[in-house]
Design a protein around this motif. Structure first.
Motif, PDB file in Angstrom:
ATOM      1  N   PRO A 166     -15.945 -11.034   5.374  1.00 30.66           N
ATOM      2  CA  PRO A 166     -16.169 -10.284   4.027  1.00 30.66           C
ATOM      3  C   PRO A 166     -14.825 -10.144   3.287  1.00 30.66           C
ATOM      4  O   PRO A 166     -14.895  -9.852   2.069  1.00 30.66           O
ATOM      5  CB  PRO A 166     -16.578  -8.856   4.454  1.00 30.66           C
ATOM      6  CG  PRO A 166     -16.289  -8.774   5.568  1.00 30.66           C
ATOM      7  CD  PRO A 166     -16.313 -10.043   6.434  1.00 30.66           C
ATOM      8  N   ARG A 167     -14.082 -10.698   4.177  1.00 31.25           N
ATOM      9  CA  ARG A 167     -12.345 -10.624   3.161  1.00 31.25           C
ATOM     10  C   ARG A 167     -12.338 -11.919   2.564  1.00 31.25           C
ATOM     11  O   ARG A 167     -11.288 -11.785   1.712  1.00 31.25           O
ATOM     12  CB  ARG A 167     -11.439 -10.541   4.341  1.00 31.25           C
ATOM     13  CG  ARG A 167     -11.418  -9.091   5.202  1.00 31.25           C
ATOM     14  CD  ARG A 167     -10.224  -9.179   6.010  1.00 31.25           C
ATOM     15  NE  ARG A 167     -10.202  -8.391   7.111  1.00 31.25           N
ATOM     16  CZ  ARG A 167      -9.788  -6.993   7.012  1.00 31.25           C
ATOM     17  NH1 ARG A 167      -9.017  -6.773   6.288  1.00 31.25           N
ATOM     18  NH2 ARG A 167      -9.917  -6.329   7.977  1.00 31.25           N
ATOM     19  N   TYR A 207      -3.930   6.484   6.332  1.00 31.51           N
ATOM     20  CA  TYR A 207      -3.442   5.292   5.639  1.00 31.51           C
ATOM     21  C   TYR A 207      -3.934   5.466   4.125  1.00 31.51           C
ATOM     22  O   TYR A 207      -5.006   5.939   3.674  1.00 31.51           O
ATOM     23  CB  TYR A 207      -4.579   4.190   6.081  1.00 31.51           C
ATOM     24  CG  TYR A 207      -4.492   2.640   5.542  1.00 31.51           C
ATOM     25  CD1 TYR A 207      -3.471   2.315   5.357  1.00 31.51           C
ATOM     26  CD2 TYR A 207      -5.730   2.013   5.179  1.00 31.51           C
ATOM     27  CE1 TYR A 207      -3.175   1.097   4.611  1.00 31.51           C
ATOM     28  CE2 TYR A 207      -5.531   0.988   4.694  1.00 31.51           C
ATOM     29  CZ  TYR A 207      -4.384   0.154   4.281  1.00 31.51           C
ATOM     30  OH  TYR A 207      -4.255  -1.055   3.689  1.00 31.51           O
ATOM     31  N   GLU A 261      -9.287  -5.113   1.558  1.00 28.50           N
ATOM     32  CA  GLU A 261      -9.346  -3.525   2.332  1.00 28.50           C
ATOM     33  C   GLU A 261     -10.993  -3.164   2.482  1.00 28.50           C
ATOM     34  O   GLU A 261     -11.195  -2.357   1.890  1.00 28.50           O
ATOM     35  CB  GLU A 261      -8.707  -2.631   1.658  1.00 28.50           C
ATOM     36  CG  GLU A 261      -7.351  -2.853   1.163  1.00 28.50           C
ATOM     37  CD  GLU A 261      -6.476  -2.974   2.275  1.00 28.50           C
ATOM     38  OE1 GLU A 261      -6.630  -2.524   3.467  1.00 28.50           O
ATOM     39  OE2 GLU A 261      -5.335  -3.722   2.129  1.00 28.50           O
ATOM     40  N   VAL A 262     -11.562  -4.161   3.419  1.00 28.47           N
ATOM     41  CA  VAL A 262     -12.972  -4.039   3.725  1.00 28.47           C
ATOM     42  C   VAL A 262     -13.340  -2.657   4.099  1.00 28.47           C
ATOM     43  O   VAL A 262     -14.029  -1.974   3.834  1.00 28.47           O
ATOM     44  CB  VAL A 262     -13.463  -5.091   4.575  1.00 28.47           C
ATOM     45  CG1 VAL A 262     -14.895  -5.128   4.650  1.00 28.47           C
ATOM     46  CG2 VAL A 262     -13.173  -6.528   3.761  1.00 28.47           C
ATOM     47  N   GLU A 263     -12.542  -2.172   5.164  1.00 27.17           N
ATOM     48  CA  GLU A 263     -12.880  -0.866   6.001  1.00 27.17           C
ATOM     49  C   GLU A 263     -12.623   0.273   5.066  1.00 27.17           C
ATOM     50  O   GLU A 263     -13.694   1.185   5.003  1.00 27.17           O
ATOM     51  CB  GLU A 263     -12.013  -0.879   7.306  1.00 27.17           C
ATOM     52  CG  GLU A 263     -12.228  -1.895   8.553  1.00 27.17           C
ATOM     53  CD  GLU A 263     -11.180  -3.213   7.774  1.00 27.17           C
ATOM     54  OE1 GLU A 263     -10.030  -3.041   7.285  1.00 27.17           O
ATOM     55  OE2 GLU A 263     -11.733  -4.303   8.079  1.00 27.17           O
ATOM     56  N   GLU A 264     -11.631   0.205   4.270  1.00 21.20           N
ATOM     57  CA  GLU A 264     -11.366   1.180   3.277  1.00 21.20           C
ATOM     58  C   GLU A 264     -12.412   1.250   2.196  1.00 21.20           C
ATOM     59  O   GLU A 264     -12.746   2.441   1.848  1.00 21.20           O
ATOM     60  CB  GLU A 264      -9.995   0.909   2.816  1.00 21.20           C
ATOM     61  CG  GLU A 264      -9.203   2.298   2.514  1.00 21.20           C
ATOM     62  CD  GLU A 264      -8.225   2.047   1.438  1.00 21.20           C
ATOM     63  OE1 GLU A 264      -7.611   0.740   1.473  1.00 21.20           O
ATOM     64  OE2 GLU A 264      -7.481   2.821   1.078  1.00 21.20           O
ATOM     65  N   TRP A 265     -12.910   0.239   1.962  1.00 22.61           N
ATOM     66  CA  TRP A 265     -13.878   0.275   0.703  1.00 22.61           C
ATOM     67  C   TRP A 265     -15.173   1.018   1.605  1.00 22.61           C
ATOM     68  O   TRP A 265     -15.678   1.700   0.727  1.00 22.61           O
ATOM     69  CB  TRP A 265     -14.132  -1.260   0.474  1.00 22.61           C
ATOM     70  CG  TRP A 265     -15.418  -1.440  -0.180  1.00 22.61           C
ATOM     71  CD1 TRP A 265     -16.681  -1.890   0.374  1.00 22.61           C
ATOM     72  CD2 TRP A 265     -15.998  -0.829  -1.674  1.00 22.61           C
ATOM     73  NE1 TRP A 265     -17.808  -1.763  -0.695  1.00 22.61           N
ATOM     74  CE2 TRP A 265     -17.065  -1.137  -1.686  1.00 22.61           C
ATOM     75  CE3 TRP A 265     -15.083  -0.294  -2.570  1.00 22.61           C
ATOM     76  CZ2 TRP A 265     -17.663  -0.735  -3.037  1.00 22.61           C
ATOM     77  CZ3 TRP A 265     -15.469   0.067  -3.825  1.00 22.61           C
ATOM     78  CH2 TRP A 265     -16.977  -0.236  -3.944  1.00 22.61           C
ATOM     79  N   GLN A 271      -7.362  -4.004  11.254  1.00 26.74           N
ATOM     80  CA  GLN A 271      -8.482  -3.241  10.745  1.00 26.74           C
ATOM     81  C   GLN A 271      -8.268  -1.716  10.729  1.00 26.74           C
ATOM     82  O   GLN A 271      -7.895  -1.404  12.023  1.00 26.74           O
ATOM     83  CB  GLN A 271      -9.755  -3.621  11.631  1.00 26.74           C
ATOM     84  CG  GLN A 271     -10.401  -5.018  11.040  1.00 26.74           C
ATOM     85  CD  GLN A 271     -11.662  -5.123  11.824  1.00 26.74           C
ATOM     86  OE1 GLN A 271     -11.342  -5.724  12.868  1.00 26.74           O
ATOM     87  NE2 GLN A 271     -12.899  -5.339  11.034  1.00 26.74           N
ATOM     88  N   LEU A 272      -8.389  -0.959  10.075  1.00 27.59           N
ATOM     89  CA  LEU A 272      -8.385   0.292   9.868  1.00 27.59           C
ATOM     90  C   LEU A 272      -9.402   0.919  10.976  1.00 27.59           C
ATOM     91  O   LEU A 272     -10.539   0.548  11.040  1.00 27.59           O
ATOM     92  CB  LEU A 272      -8.579   0.887   8.766  1.00 27.59           C
ATOM     93  CG  LEU A 272      -8.875   2.391   8.650  1.00 27.59           C
ATOM     94  CD1 LEU A 272      -7.554   3.029   8.911  1.00 27.59           C
ATOM     95  CD2 LEU A 272      -9.411   2.978   7.217  1.00 27.59           C
ATOM     96  N   ARG A 274       0.716  -1.113   0.025  1.00 30.04           N
ATOM     97  CA  ARG A 274       0.001   0.025   0.094  1.00 30.04           C
ATOM     98  C   ARG A 274       0.739   1.410   0.029  1.00 30.04           C
ATOM     99  O   ARG A 274       0.463   2.042  -0.937  1.00 30.04           O
ATOM    100  CB  ARG A 274      -0.995   0.002   1.036  1.00 30.04           C
ATOM    101  CG  ARG A 274      -2.082  -1.247   1.310  1.00 30.04           C
ATOM    102  CD  ARG A 274      -2.644  -1.425  -0.011  1.00 30.04           C
ATOM    103  NE  ARG A 274      -3.404  -0.474  -0.457  1.00 30.04           N
ATOM    104  CZ  ARG A 274      -4.623  -0.117  -0.363  1.00 30.04           C
ATOM    105  NH1 ARG A 274      -5.427  -0.974   0.393  1.00 30.04           N
ATOM    106  NH2 ARG A 274      -5.483   0.897  -0.724  1.00 30.04           N
ATOM    107  N   TYR A 333      -0.870  -5.976  -3.859  1.00 31.24           N
ATOM    108  CA  TYR A 333      -0.875  -4.923  -3.170  1.00 31.24           C
ATOM    109  C   TYR A 333       0.557  -3.830  -3.156  1.00 31.24           C
ATOM    110  O   TYR A 333       0.499  -2.971  -2.304  1.00 31.24           O
ATOM    111  CB  TYR A 333      -1.331  -4.836  -1.725  1.00 31.24           C
ATOM    112  CG  TYR A 333      -2.869  -5.264  -1.952  1.00 31.24           C
ATOM    113  CD1 TYR A 333      -3.720  -4.448  -1.539  1.00 31.24           C
ATOM    114  CD2 TYR A 333      -3.397  -6.694  -1.751  1.00 31.24           C
ATOM    115  CE1 TYR A 333      -5.009  -4.733  -1.761  1.00 31.24           C
ATOM    116  CE2 TYR A 333      -4.708  -7.057  -1.886  1.00 31.24           C
ATOM    117  CZ  TYR A 333      -5.302  -6.057  -1.827  1.00 31.24           C
ATOM    118  OH  TYR A 333      -7.030  -6.278  -1.738  1.00 31.24           O
ATOM    119  N   CYS A 376      -6.926   8.092   3.976  1.00 33.01           N
ATOM    120  CA  CYS A 376      -8.235   7.946   4.772  1.00 33.01           C
ATOM    121  C   CYS A 376      -8.392   8.712   5.850  1.00 33.01           C
ATOM    122  O   CYS A 376      -9.538   8.863   6.657  1.00 33.01           O
ATOM    123  CB  CYS A 376      -8.226   6.466   5.366  1.00 33.01           C
ATOM    124  SG  CYS A 376      -8.221   5.037   4.384  1.00 33.01           S
TER     125      CYS A 376
END
Lengths: 523, 372
Positions: A382-383, A434, B345-349, A411-412, A167, A205, A438
């Motif tokens: 969901p990942r 991020y 990147e679920v949260e970022e999505w 997790q962000l 990233r 990534y 973000c």
């Protein structure tokens, strides 16, 4: 695009010195901007490819430009390297300046790191005090900010919970610096594996592309991936204190709480000023505005129902007395993602064969991919890898394993940290803003050393007694390795936690090769 | 790589062009001395290149099916055009959501002549894909694309030089004046090129080279745009580059021109400029010299809805892009898309896609657009 006059000068020099292909300055400048490398890196690459093309041969020498800025790099001209301390320190200095080290040094470093990591168990034992960090994701300048806020190595004992790469634009420099520090100060630096420390993920990534861009081949990426396979899967922190150590940065004007021993959670800003505190008894806010990150902590103190096991923490082994020896505040499990339905006791993590690419499923995958969520039991992630797990799972796991807390990353969280499930688990996120997009702040978590004389275990890094327990490497506390009976029966109530929240490094503090990062949007 | 494509790449990569170093720029006037308006126009045109590269990335990875995407990206094939999964999913979702509304429009106006007017269409391939499709619904369609004259001229050049496009479009000779020299300054001159679908002559694509800011409630209608046809306007990240007054003026041009035949609109724009993510978005875009003046006025989905009601639309719906993914992409398709790259990147999505909205509205009772 070229920020510095001497970059331009170096390029100009290169343009005139590389023959027979003549490259105009403009082309080189464009190439720098286009492929996102520093002029220096591009020059290195051109020289290296020239050397490959021409070697072996006597003409190699005059391909090397005479400019000192340019001449510093070619790997072939460096002395043979065994990574003595001096070499390491030199590499560390170079990486701290955000400049990649030559490929030969990377190979050596990775080899050395693997020798070190192979001795570590799947679950590394770490003694408090320790500073726990979450995802870094190649945000090198923010990693420097982290060290500024959290203290430098080896003064501060660090535990990084993975996702060093991908990233950001400086995965290479970030990971290699952390790895150098690991090799240089093995007992002050613990690195565990994140889901991005994987061949497959890094090709999607960014880390793979970055290595290719900066070295012209995938060799360095391969060396790094080989190291990834040897990273530990988790860590157990022992000897964390119920009370916070004095905050050295607190100025006299900063608010303090009457009795330090009451503070369970303290949130500081990057300058060490206390923003918020929570006292232990009621978990009520003592001072300051509510940190949204810690807002979920109301409730019963974790571990108040005294566990019945006293074997080595995390092992689930039973013992004769309540409370965990050497662990008045209970042990803390650190893992990148979270729990796995296949792992009910920490000892099962120790049994895994970790020296492989992260699998698509199974316990090892789950540890690196799972997330806590407001559900009952287990859920689908969901990942597409790992699982979701609820409060009940965490509480049962912690009780069974004599843990007071699970620290994880992955997790962000916009506020840098987030405690969940009555503070049985916390997410720590250490990549501010991020992806340069973000707008989040970052945090690190400090656990203080228990200085009540109750003793702690010597660090053993798993099964092999490689370490001297920190003696001689700057570790504090003279009671290491000493077990004291008096710790028995201590009520375990979770370690006191100091979160230091910090923002992205200001643009102008970014080092000289920093290109202004550009985040993608939908336009 | 052609020399002219290099500045495009640079403009994609960021904002390093601000120091008089822009020679050879995509639409640069060539002379020294900053011309702020021209630079701004060029910046906005460059956002289209950005969108084209994103689309190509999504196509090459299998998110979208678009045989024409490659034609509009001057870049060698390969990893250079590849975007991150989160961007690909966004491109996919936005395209799919707009397509869903467009196809609703086409279905509910089937059997009559109708028109679609795409504002700031740039290199968009929707019209081409519609014309290439074998669907019986795609007939009697007058598709209009409006953009800067330079952008339109470039698109026409692409059409002329592509056998693939020549096979589906015929450029109508008498309506095609010689292409003017590309200039972002020439907001006064407007140009029009008409093309006709080779497979179905009732379908036409008309390219209007025009500065949208010249459209007002009282300005004359553009050539071959008719006031009596059911009409769908599309602004896919276009009106947001205008001032709120200019954008409202553009809308009023069409609401005045087409009072009774049924008018619909689809807006796709960023929202929520004030939370931490939104503030960073505004500042990052500003660093690329991209300003979105309407974003400061229409901050929330409700603001967008109110804006469309104020413009006279009777029925208004909005959906954020992450909600469009949740609601409009069925489970099977989600599984297919998820399997293409995996989205870590679920949260970022949720964060990123939550900052974009598709808003659509219609009036006149001649057709309907879908609900959320």
């Amino acid at each position: 695009m070229l920020g510095r006059k001497d970059d331009e000068k170096a390029l100009r020099q290169l343009a005139s010195s590389v023959e027979p292909v003549s490259l105009s300055l403009e082309i080189l400048q464009t190439a720098c901007a286009w492929v996102w490398v520093t002029p220096e890196a591009l020059i290195n690459f051109l020289i290296a490819s020239r050397q490959r093309a021409n070697a072996p041969g006597p003409c190699r020498r005059h391909l090397t430009p005479k400019s000192p800025a340019v001449a510093a790099q070619p790997a072939s001209r460096r002395p043979p390297l065994n990574l003595e301390m001096g070499d390491l320190d030199r590499a560390i200095a170079q990486l701290r300046a955000c400049r990649p080290i030559p490929e030969a040094e990377v190979r050596e470093l990775c080899h050395k790191a693997r020798e070190l990591l192979i001795e570590e168990g799947n679950v590394v034992t770490v003694n408090a005090p320790v500073t726990i960090c979450g995802d870094i994701h190649g945000q090198f300048h923010d990693l420097m900010e982290l060290f500024r806020v959290g203290g430098d190595v080896p003064d501060t004992n660090y535990l990084f919970m993975g996702d060093f790469v991908d990233r950001g634009f400086y995965s290479l420099e970030s990971f290699l610096l952390l790895l150098c520090l690991k090799v240089r100060y093995p007992d002050r630096m613990t690195l565990i594996r994140g889901n991005h420390e994987s061949r497959q993920i890094t090709t999607v990534y960014g880390f793979y592309d970055e290595c290719l861009r900066k070295y012209g081949s995938a060799n360095v990426w391969r060396y790094c991936c080989d190291v990834f396979d040897y990273l530990a899967l988790g860590a157990i922190v022992l000897g964390a204190s119920n009370t916070l150590s004095p905050n050295p940065d607190t100025s006299s004007e900063a608010p303090t709480i009457d009795e330090d021993s009451d503070v369970e959670i303290q949130v500081c800003n990057a300058d060490g000023q206390i923003m918020t505190q929570f006292s232990r008894q009621a978990r009520s806010r003592v001072h300051g505005r509510s940190p949204s990150g810690a807002a979920t902590t109301n409730g019963v103190a974790p571990g108040a129902g005294a566990p019945t096991n006293t074997g080595p923490p995390g092992s689930g082994a039973s013992g004769s007395s309540g409370g965990s020896i050497g662990n008045p505040a209970g042990a803390v499990l650190c893992v990148h993602g979270g729990l796995s339905p296949l792992i009910d006791v920490v000892d099962k993590i120790r049994l895994l064969d970790r020296k492989q690419e992260v699998p698509h499923e199974g316990a090892m995958c789950d540890l690196l991919w799972s997330d806590p969520d407001e559900i009952d039991g287990w859920g689908l992630s969901p990942r597409g890898a790992g699982f979701l797990f609820g409060a009940d799972i965490v509480k049962v796991f912690n009780h069974k394993n004599d843990l007071s807390l699970i620290a994880r990353a992955h997790q962000l969280v916009m506020e840098g940290f987030k405690e969940m499930f009555d503070a049985n688990i916390v997410t720590v996120w250490s990549a501010p803003n991020y992806c340069y997009r973000c707008g989040n702040v970052a945090a690190l978590l400090e656990l203080s050393e228990d200085e009540s004389g109750l003793g702690v275990f010597a660090r053993s890094n798993g099964e092999v007694g490689r370490s001297d327990g920190g003696v001689g490497s700057g570790g504090g506390g003279g009671s290491r390795g000493v077990l004291t009976e008096s710790s028995r029966g201590a009520v375990m109530s979770g370690p006191a936690r100091r979160y230091r929240v910090f923002q992205a490094a200001p643009q102008d503090s970014r080092g000289m090769p920093a290109k202004k990062p550009v985040a993608d949007y939908f336009l | 790589m052609s020399a002219s494509s290099i500045p495009n790449l640079l403009s994609l990569r960021g904002s390093r062009g601000g120091r008089g170093r822009t020679r050879g720029g995509r639409a640069g006037p060539g002379g020294p001395g900053p011309d702020a308006a021209a630079a701004h126009n060029a910046t906005i045109q460059a956002t289209d290149t950005d969108a084209a590269v994103s689309r190509l990335s999504a196509v090459e990875l299998g998110y979208l099916d678009d045989p024409f995407a490659r034609l509009f990206v001057q870049q060698p094939p390969g990893p250079s055009s590849r975007r991150l999964p989160i961007i690909n999913r966004g491109t996919y979702t936005r395209t799919t959501a707009i397509e869903n509304i467009v196809s609703h429009f086409l279905q509910t106006t089937q059997g009559q002549k109708r028109q679609i007017i795409s504002l700031g269409a740039g290199t968009d391939t929707r019209a081409l894909r519609l014309f290439a499709s074998t669907s019986p619904v795609i007939t009697d369609l007058a598709y209009h694309e409006l953009d800067f004259p330079a952008t339109v001229a470039q698109k026409l050049t692409t059409i002329r030089s592509s056998p693939q496009l020549q096979s589906i479009l015929t450029i109508t000779p008498n309506l095609s004046p010689p292409p003017p020299p590309p200039s972002p300054n020439s907001s006064q001159t407007t140009t029009t090129y008409q093309t006709t679908s080779t497979t179905n002559p009732t379908n036409t694509l008309t390219l209007h080279g025009i500065d949208l800011r010249s459209l007002t409630a009282t300005s004359p209608p553009l050539p071959s745009i008719t006031s009596t046809l059911p009409t769908l306007l599309i602004s896919e990240c276009c009106l947001c580059y205008l001032s709120p007054q200019e954008a409202a003026s553009v809308l009023s041009h069409f609401t005045t021109l087409i009072p009774a035949a049924g008018l619909g609109i689809i807006l796709y724009e960023p929202i929520k400029p004030q939370d931490p993510f939104g503030r960073m978005m505004v500042s990052n875009l500003a660093a690329r010299q991209i300003r979105m003046p309407t974003l400061e006025v229409y901050k929330q989905p409700e603001d967008q809805a109110a804006r469309l009601r104020d413009a006279g639309f009777e029925f208004v719906e909005t959906l954020t892009v992450d909600a469009a993914w949740e609601r409009w992409v069925d489970a099977e398709e989600k599984e297919r898309v998820d399997a293409l790259e995996g989205l870590d990147e679920v949260e970022e999505w949720v964060l990123l896609a939550g900052h974009y909205i598709v808003a659509w509205a219609w009036k006149g009772g001649k057709f309907e657009l879908p609900g959320t």
